[in-house]
Design a protein around this motif. Structure first.
Motif, mmCIF file in Angstrom:
data_model
loop_
_atom_site.group_PDB
_atom_site.id
_atom_site.type_symbol
_atom_site.label_atom_id
_atom_site.label_comp_id
_atom_site.label_asym_id
_atom_site.label_seq_id
_atom_site.Cartn_x
_atom_site.Cartn_y
_atom_site.Cartn_z
ATOM 1 N N TYR A 34 0.833 -1.200 0.000
ATOM 2 C CA TYR A 34 0.000 0.000 0.000
ATOM 3 C C TYR A 34 0.871 1.255 0.000
ATOM 4 N N GLN A 35 0.369 2.277 -0.660
ATOM 5 C CA GLN A 35 0.968 3.608 -0.593
ATOM 6 C C GLN A 35 0.097 4.495 0.281
ATOM 7 N N LEU A 36 0.725 5.420 0.992
ATOM 8 C CA LEU A 36 -0.052 6.390 1.751
ATOM 9 C C LEU A 36 -0.730 7.336 0.761
ATOM 10 N N PRO A 37 -2.033 7.588 0.909
ATOM 11 C CA PRO A 37 -2.706 8.482 -0.039
ATOM 12 C C PRO A 37 -1.999 9.820 -0.167
ATOM 13 N N THR A 38 -1.964 10.335 -1.368
ATOM 14 C CA THR A 38 -1.321 11.630 -1.626
ATOM 15 C C THR A 38 -2.037 12.732 -0.855
ATOM 16 N N PRO A 39 -1.283 13.652 -0.214
ATOM 17 C CA PRO A 39 -1.943 14.740 0.525
ATOM 18 C C PRO A 39 -2.778 15.612 -0.395
ATOM 19 N N GLN A 40 -3.834 16.161 0.165
ATOM 20 C CA GLN A 40 -4.751 17.011 -0.592
ATOM 21 C C GLN A 40 -4.864 18.358 0.106
ATOM 22 N N LEU A 41 -3.891 19.245 -0.126
ATOM 23 C CA LEU A 41 -3.871 20.562 0.508
ATOM 24 C C LEU A 41 -3.996 21.647 -0.556
ATOM 25 N N LEU A 93 7.647 7.086 4.564
ATOM 26 C CA LEU A 93 6.310 7.489 4.124
ATOM 27 C C LEU A 93 5.915 8.831 4.727
ATOM 28 N N MET A 94 6.157 8.988 6.037
ATOM 29 C CA MET A 94 5.792 10.232 6.708
ATOM 30 C C MET A 94 6.596 11.403 6.157
ATOM 31 N N ARG A 95 7.898 11.209 5.985
ATOM 32 C CA ARG A 95 8.733 12.289 5.443
ATOM 33 C C ARG A 95 8.234 12.743 4.074
ATOM 34 N N GLU A 96 8.001 11.799 3.162
ATOM 35 C CA GLU A 96 7.565 12.164 1.824
ATOM 36 C C GLU A 96 6.170 12.773 1.823
ATOM 37 N N HIS A 97 5.303 12.301 2.705
ATOM 38 C CA HIS A 97 3.963 12.876 2.801
ATOM 39 C C HIS A 97 4.042 14.332 3.246
ATOM 40 N N LEU A 98 4.882 14.600 4.238
ATOM 41 C CA LEU A 98 5.023 15.976 4.718
ATOM 42 C C LEU A 98 5.655 16.874 3.663
ATOM 43 N N ILE A 99 6.641 16.358 2.945
ATOM 44 C CA ILE A 99 7.272 17.163 1.895
ATOM 45 C C ILE A 99 6.244 17.529 0.829
ATOM 46 N N ALA A 184 -5.662 10.362 5.982
ATOM 47 C CA ALA A 184 -6.410 11.541 6.428
ATOM 48 C C ALA A 184 -5.768 12.157 7.669
ATOM 49 N N ALA A 185 -5.326 11.308 8.614
ATOM 50 C CA ALA A 185 -4.678 11.821 9.818
ATOM 51 C C ALA A 185 -3.353 12.500 9.479
ATOM 52 N N SER A 186 -2.633 11.968 8.490
ATOM 53 C CA SER A 186 -1.373 12.573 8.066
ATOM 54 C C SER A 186 -1.600 13.928 7.413
ATOM 55 N N ASP A 187 -2.690 14.070 6.667
ATOM 56 C CA ASP A 187 -3.044 15.377 6.093
ATOM 57 C C ASP A 187 -3.306 16.392 7.206
#
Length: 213
Positions: A34-41, A93-99, A184-187
């Motif tokens: 699984y991939q972490l869903p792409t952020p939606q900001l 995963l967290m690093r790339e999601h935040l970036i 969603a929580a990561s967003d």
């Protein structure tokens, strides 16, 4: 001659028994990655800060340095979902999601990670404490806990530090719902980090704006 024949027969029987044993071993269950869903900001409507930011890979316990999708059935144990893995370790995963989230928000001049070795005005260090499902009174919920620090790389002084914790109830304990909930929580975590970073670095940004080009 007879002794040699006995040895040959014994070897043949051993090979046959090993082959039979291999044929009845259960096949390993297939693993789904699984991939972490792409952020939606949405892009920030405020003036971008004239600061470059480096987001480093979070530190974490051994369990969260793996690509396993973790679950805590109680307060004292942590397991992983069988047959499911992240595409990368939890911390990456967290690093790339935040970036991606910081880039979408566009609050900073540039955003990079430590592998790029680019010059940065501010470094964001963090410790990923929890990134998993946990069960409270039998009900599953998502929990993401991160301790963050903004650091001046020149002086090595901590500009600001904060503890973040987000929880979300889950309607389903199935892995796809867990993945969506963690996304969603990561967003939400990214939005809080961005807002906190802007307010914490406002003075530093003002000084940078006053410097001649």
């Amino acid at each position: 001659m007879i002794q040699r024949r006995v040895v040959q027969i014994g070897a043949a029987l051993l090979a046959l028994s090993l082959a039979s044993a291999c044929s009845v071993l259960p096949e390993s269950a297939p693993t789904t990655f699984y991939q972490l869903p792409t952020p939606q900001l949405e892009p920030n409507q405020a003036q971008p800060m004239q600061l470059s930011l480096r987001i480093t890979t979070p530190d974490a316990s051994y369990a969260l340095q793996t690509p396993r999708i973790m679950v805590s059935p109680d307060e004292n144990t942590i397991n992983s979902y069988e047959g499911a893995r992240w595409s990368d370790p939890n911390t990456a995963l967290m690093r790339e999601h935040l970036i991606q989230a910081f880039q979408q928000d566009a609050s900073f001049r540039t955003v990079s990670n430590e592998s790029h070795a680019l010059q940065a005005d501010v470094h964001l260090y963090s410790d990923l404490r929890q990134f998993q499902t946990r069960y409270i009174n039998g009900d599953p919920q998502i929990v993401v806990t991160l301790d963050a620090k903004l650091v001046d790389p020149t002086s090595r002084q901590v500009i600001a530090a904060r503890h973040f914790q987000l929880t979300r109830e889950l309607d389903s304990p199935e892995v796809p719902a867990v993945v969506a909930g963690l996304g969603a929580a990561s967003d939400e975590l990214a939005r809080e980090l961005i807002s906190w970073s802007r307010s914490s670095l406002a003075k530093m940004d003002a000084v940078r704006l006053q410097q001649p080009e």
